[in-house]
Enzyme design. Structure first.
Site, PDB file in Angstrom:
ATOM      1  N   ARG A 199       0.835  -1.198   0.000  1.00 24.18           N
ATOM      2  CA  ARG A 199       0.000   0.000   0.000  1.00 24.18           C
ATOM      3  C   ARG A 199       0.874   1.254   0.000  1.00 24.18           C
ATOM      4  O   ARG A 199       0.573   2.232  -0.679  1.00 24.18           O
ATOM      5  CB  ARG A 199      -0.946   0.006   1.201  1.00 24.18           C
ATOM      6  CG  ARG A 199      -2.002  -1.091   1.156  1.00 24.18           C
ATOM      7  CD  ARG A 199      -2.950  -1.013   2.333  1.00 24.18           C
ATOM      8  NE  ARG A 199      -3.803   0.158   2.257  1.00 24.18           N
ATOM      9  CZ  ARG A 199      -4.601   0.563   3.258  1.00 24.18           C
ATOM     10  NH1 ARG A 199      -4.613  -0.111   4.402  1.00 24.18           N
ATOM     11  NH2 ARG A 199      -5.356   1.619   3.114  1.00 24.18           N
ATOM     12  N   CYS A 229      -1.259   5.681   9.237  1.00 20.61           N
ATOM     13  CA  CYS A 229      -1.619   4.405   8.606  1.00 20.61           C
ATOM     14  C   CYS A 229      -2.745   4.684   7.631  1.00 20.61           C
ATOM     15  O   CYS A 229      -2.749   5.698   6.957  1.00 20.61           O
ATOM     16  CB  CYS A 229      -2.002   3.374   9.671  1.00 20.61           C
ATOM     17  SG  CYS A 229      -3.415   3.873  10.689  1.00 20.61           S
TER      18      CYS A 229
END
Length: 289
Positions: A184, A244
């Site tokens: 990611r 995150c």
């Protein structure tokens, strides 16, 4: 006696064996069950099927976050609303609190961070969660008894918090860690948010690598070694921040840093907020950019 950090707050982790001992004492800690599954069903049925005796269930999506929107998928809850939830759960100022989840540690860390941010000084995470408790033959119950009302009143700002501009600045002047999975960060996949990639200047540091094969957080020395390799030093002058996807797994990395003696700020809006703004620059690939 609880282990203490250099600034006289309790060490942020508690073993299952030590929790069993503390629960047998005259003034046991308040227990909060923060079981949660990203994108999954509410975990209250799992709590009702078996939880630590005396634990109160707290819903991360509804009670440890505000409504999703411009602030991200899990923006911080209104402090007064959060305080009401904590008082309902029996949390009082100065009384010890232990939070746990199903074992991953992310949800418990979110509760730990929120309590620390709003001024509670004695909150710890059960290392390894329910799996560690089961390994110690810890009892579970299906009894659901309302907790005595607590008196906790939130005082936000006790530990570091970043907004988008602050995260961008810290990536240039300090060390900004990206706690998501590497793919990611690199922008190879993005299963949830608008676009893949990372904040320019951020360093990839998946929080999953802070946990050993036994499901417990790695020892402080091992964590310090890991973070040093990423440019973070316990005695270094450079400030540290973490983000995150939505401010949950990053709280777990802040917890790992705290156990290693390294203070760090949380970018609560995280990638879900950053990537929703087309004006924000996005970097891709293995390098910070």
């Amino acid at each position: 006696m609880a282990r203490m950090t250099a600034n006289a707050t309790p060490f942020p982790l508690l073993s299952a064996a030590d929790l069993k001992t503390e629960l047998a004492e005259p003034r046991p800690p308040v227990l909060l069950d923060i079981r949660w599954q990203l994108g999954g069903p509410n975990q209250r049925p799992a709590y009702e099927a078996g939880h630590l005796p005396g634990a109160v269930y707290v819903d991360l999506d509804a009670e440890l976050a505000g409504p999703a929107g411009s602030g991200g998928r899990h923006p911080l809850p209104d402090p007064e609303a959060f305080g009401a939830v904590m008082r309902r759960a029996g949390v009082s100022a100065g009384a010890p609190v232990v939070v746990y989840d199903g074992g991953q540690g992310w949800a418990a860390a979110r509760a730990w961070w929120l309590l620390r941010w709003t001024g509670h000084t004695d909150v710890r995470v059960l290392d390894g969660g329910l799996a560690a408790w089961a390994a110690e033959d810890g009892p579970l119950t299906t009894d659901v008894t309302p907790a005595p009302e607590g008196d906790f009143k939130p005082n936000p700002g006790s530990i570091g918090l970043l907004d988008a501009d602050g995260a961008a600045a810290l990536a240039r002047t300090g060390v900004l860690l990206d706690a998501r999975a590497g793919e990611r960060y690199r922008g190879e996949v993005e299963p949830i948010d608008r676009v893949g990639g990372h904040i320019p200047g951020a360093v990839s540091a998946p929080t999953t690598e802070n946990v050993g094969p036994d499901g417990l957080l790695r020892a402080p020395d091992a964590l310090r070694e890991r973070f040093a390799a990423l440019g973070v030093r316990a005695d270094g002058p450079a400030p540290v921040g973490v983000y995150c996807g939505s401010g949950v797994s990053a709280a777990h990395e802040v917890l790992a840093l705290a156990s290693a003696g390294i203070p760090a700020a949380l970018y609560a809006g995280s990638w879900s907020q950053w990537s929703s703004d087309p004006a924000r620059e996005v970097a891709v690939g293995e390098l910070p950019g």
